[in-house]
Design a protein around this motif. Structure first.
Motif, PDB file in Angstrom:
ATOM      1  N   ALA A 105       4.247  11.947  13.654  1.00 44.23           N
ATOM      2  CA  ALA A 105       4.351  13.354  13.270  1.00 44.23           C
ATOM      3  C   ALA A 105       5.465  13.611  12.253  1.00 44.23           C
ATOM      4  N   SER A 106       6.554  12.872  12.331  1.00 42.55           N
ATOM      5  CA  SER A 106       7.680  13.109  11.416  1.00 42.55           C
ATOM      6  C   SER A 106       7.594  12.270  10.140  1.00 42.55           C
ATOM      7  N   PHE A 107       6.544  11.470  10.008  1.00 42.57           N
ATOM      8  CA  PHE A 107       6.402  10.622   8.827  1.00 42.57           C
ATOM      9  C   PHE A 107       5.920  11.454   7.632  1.00 42.57           C
ATOM     10  N   TYR A 108       6.169  10.948   6.440  1.00 47.55           N
ATOM     11  CA  TYR A 108       5.743  11.591   5.201  1.00 47.55           C
ATOM     12  C   TYR A 108       4.389  11.031   4.785  1.00 47.55           C
ATOM     13  N   GLU A 109       3.518  11.900   4.334  1.00 47.33           N
ATOM     14  CA  GLU A 109       2.198  11.466   3.870  1.00 47.33           C
ATOM     15  C   GLU A 109       2.278  11.136   2.385  1.00 47.33           C
ATOM     16  N   ASP A 110       2.095   9.872   2.053  1.00 46.26           N
ATOM     17  CA  ASP A 110       2.074   9.453   0.653  1.00 46.26           C
ATOM     18  C   ASP A 110       0.702   9.662   0.040  1.00 46.26           C
ATOM     19  N   ASN A 119     -21.580   5.717   9.253  1.00 49.97           N
ATOM     20  CA  ASN A 119     -21.170   5.854  10.650  1.00 49.97           C
ATOM     21  C   ASN A 119     -20.319   7.090  10.907  1.00 49.97           C
ATOM     22  N   GLY A 120     -19.963   7.833   9.865  1.00 49.89           N
ATOM     23  CA  GLY A 120     -19.161   9.034  10.057  1.00 49.89           C
ATOM     24  C   GLY A 120     -18.036   9.142   9.052  1.00 49.89           C
ATOM     25  N   THR A 121     -17.111  10.060   9.348  1.00 45.33           N
ATOM     26  CA  THR A 121     -16.008  10.349   8.437  1.00 45.33           C
ATOM     27  C   THR A 121     -14.687   9.931   9.059  1.00 45.33           C
ATOM     28  N   LEU A 122     -13.857   9.294   8.244  1.00 44.71           N
ATOM     29  CA  LEU A 122     -12.526   8.871   8.651  1.00 44.71           C
ATOM     30  C   LEU A 122     -11.493   9.489   7.715  1.00 44.71           C
ATOM     31  N   TYR A 123     -10.302   9.691   8.236  1.00 47.12           N
ATOM     32  CA  TYR A 123      -9.185  10.185   7.439  1.00 47.12           C
ATOM     33  C   TYR A 123      -8.132   9.095   7.441  1.00 47.12           C
ATOM     34  N   VAL A 124      -7.874   8.536   6.255  1.00 52.14           N
ATOM     35  CA  VAL A 124      -6.966   7.406   6.110  1.00 52.14           C
ATOM     36  C   VAL A 124      -5.685   7.917   5.456  1.00 52.14           C
ATOM     37  N   LEU A 125      -4.580   7.801   6.187  1.00 53.36           N
ATOM     38  CA  LEU A 125      -3.298   8.290   5.707  1.00 53.36           C
ATOM     39  C   LEU A 125      -2.355   7.118   5.461  1.00 53.36           C
ATOM     40  N   THR A 126      -1.752   7.084   4.294  1.00 54.65           N
ATOM     41  CA  THR A 126      -0.676   6.147   4.013  1.00 54.65           C
ATOM     42  C   THR A 126       0.600   6.938   4.226  1.00 54.65           C
ATOM     43  N   ILE A 127       1.413   6.503   5.192  1.00 53.11           N
ATOM     44  CA  ILE A 127       2.580   7.278   5.599  1.00 53.11           C
ATOM     45  C   ILE A 127       3.823   6.403   5.637  1.00 53.11           C
ATOM     46  N   ASP A 128       4.997   7.046   5.600  1.00 55.78           N
ATOM     47  CA  ASP A 128       6.254   6.321   5.729  1.00 55.78           C
ATOM     48  C   ASP A 128       7.307   7.232   6.345  1.00 55.78           C
ATOM     49  N   ASN A 142      15.774   0.826   8.409  1.00 60.06           N
ATOM     50  CA  ASN A 142      14.637   0.893   9.322  1.00 60.06           C
ATOM     51  C   ASN A 142      13.460   1.612   8.670  1.00 60.06           C
ATOM     52  N   TRP A 143      13.013   1.137   7.501  1.00 62.15           N
ATOM     53  CA  TRP A 143      11.883   1.759   6.820  1.00 62.15           C
ATOM     54  C   TRP A 143      10.595   1.282   7.441  1.00 62.15           C
ATOM     55  N   GLU A 144       9.664   2.201   7.603  1.00 61.33           N
ATOM     56  CA  GLU A 144       8.357   1.859   8.155  1.00 61.33           C
ATOM     57  C   GLU A 144       7.269   2.472   7.275  1.00 61.33           C
ATOM     58  N   ASP A 145       6.312   1.657   6.890  1.00 58.32           N
ATOM     59  CA  ASP A 145       5.165   2.096   6.104  1.00 58.32           C
ATOM     60  C   ASP A 145       3.899   1.709   6.859  1.00 58.32           C
ATOM     61  N   TYR A 146       2.990   2.674   7.009  1.00 59.76           N
ATOM     62  CA  TYR A 146       1.760   2.426   7.753  1.00 59.76           C
ATOM     63  C   TYR A 146       0.558   3.038   7.045  1.00 59.76           C
ATOM     64  N   GLN A 147      -0.587   2.497   7.383  1.00 58.60           N
ATOM     65  CA  GLN A 147      -1.851   3.134   7.062  1.00 58.60           C
ATOM     66  C   GLN A 147      -2.496   3.444   8.407  1.00 58.60           C
ATOM     67  N   VAL A 148      -2.625   4.732   8.703  1.00 61.25           N
ATOM     68  CA  VAL A 148      -3.216   5.151   9.973  1.00 61.25           C
ATOM     69  C   VAL A 148      -4.557   5.822   9.683  1.00 61.25           C
ATOM     70  N   VAL A 159      -4.168   1.400  13.113  1.00 57.43           N
ATOM     71  CA  VAL A 159      -2.817   1.477  12.544  1.00 57.43           C
ATOM     72  C   VAL A 159      -2.558   0.124  11.892  1.00 57.43           C
ATOM     73  N   LYS A 160      -2.206   0.166  10.637  1.00 51.17           N
ATOM     74  CA  LYS A 160      -1.924  -1.063   9.897  1.00 51.17           C
ATOM     75  C   LYS A 160      -0.545  -0.933   9.260  1.00 51.17           C
ATOM     76  N   GLU A 161       0.326  -1.894   9.556  1.00 47.10           N
ATOM     77  CA  GLU A 161       1.648  -1.871   8.944  1.00 47.10           C
ATOM     78  C   GLU A 161       1.544  -2.399   7.521  1.00 47.10           C
ATOM     79  N   LEU A 162       2.166  -1.686   6.601  1.00 50.05           N
ATOM     80  CA  LEU A 162       2.108  -2.084   5.188  1.00 50.05           C
ATOM     81  C   LEU A 162       3.379  -2.804   4.771  1.00 50.05           C
TER      82      LEU A 162
END
Length: 162
Positions: A105-110, A119-128, A142-148, A159-162
Motif C-alpha cells: 500500500a505504501s509503495f510507489y506505482e512506476d 482468460n480475463g483481465t489482469l492489472y500489472v503494477l511495477t512498484i517500488d 532497503n530498496w524493493e522493486d516488484y511487479q505485482v 509477485v515478482k521481485e525485480l
C-alpha cells in the motif's frame, strides 16, 4: 486528359499510403489474417508498428489517445492486449481496495498496465518503495522493486521481485 491526371494522382496517393504503411511496420509484415483481425478488433486505431513477440505478432498502436499493444498468433487468433494506465484511478475499485489493503500500500506505482487475455483481465503494477529515484544512491539501503499482478476481482495473483 482530366481523367488521366486523376488516375495518376490516385495511383501516386495509393503508392504513398503503401510506402507509409510499410514504414510504420518497422520491416515486420504481419500476415493478412492478423491485420484483418486487428482492424476488426480495433477500428479507428492508428498503427505505429508491427513487431515479433515471443508469442506472435505484436501491434503497437494508439486508440482513444492511449498507447496500447495487441498480440496475435500467426493464424490471426488474438492472444492478449495491454494498455498503460495513468494511475490507480483507472483501476476497478476491487483492485484499488486490494492494493490499499496489501503490504504494498505504501509503495510507489512506476507503471500500471491493464492486460486482457482470453482468460480475463489482469492489472500489472511495477512498484517500488523509493519513489522511483534514479539518484546515485539507488540500490543502496532497503530498496524493493516488484511487479505485482491482481485479477479484476482484486486477488493478488503474482509477485515478482525485480
Amino acid at each position: 486528359m482530366k481523367n488521366s491526371i486523376i488516375k495518376t494522382a490516385l495511383i501516386l496517393m495509393v503508392s504513398g499510403f503503401t510506402i507509409n504503411a510499410n514504414a510504420a511496420t518497422g520491416g515486420v509484415k504481419a500476415p493478412e489474417q492478423v491485420t484483418a483481425e486487428f482492424t476488426a478488433r480495433y477500428p479507428g486505431a492508428v498503427l505505429k508498428d508491427w513487431k515479433m513477440d515471443k508469442a506472435g505478432y505484436k501491434a503497437e498502436f494508439k486508440l482513444n489517445h492511449k498507447k496500447q499493444t495487441a498480440v496475435y498468433a500467426a493464424d490471426g487468433t488474438w492472444l492478449k492486449s495491454s494498455i498503460k494506465l495513468s494511475g490507480t484511478k483507472d483501476m476497478p475499485l476491487a483492485v484499488k481496495t486490494a492494493l490499499r489493503n496489501s503490504k504494498y500500500a505504501s509503495f510507489y506505482e512506476d507503471e500500471i498496465k491493464k492486460v486482457t487475455t482470453q482468460n480475463g483481465t489482469l492489472y500489472v503494477l511495477t512498484i517500488d518503495n523509493h519513489s522511483g529515484s534514479t539518484m546515485a544512491t539507488e540500490g543502496y539501503g532497503n530498496w524493493e522493486d516488484y511487479q505485482v499482478t491482481f485479477d479484476s476481482n482484486g486477488l493478488l495473483t503474482s509477485v515478482k521481485e525485480l
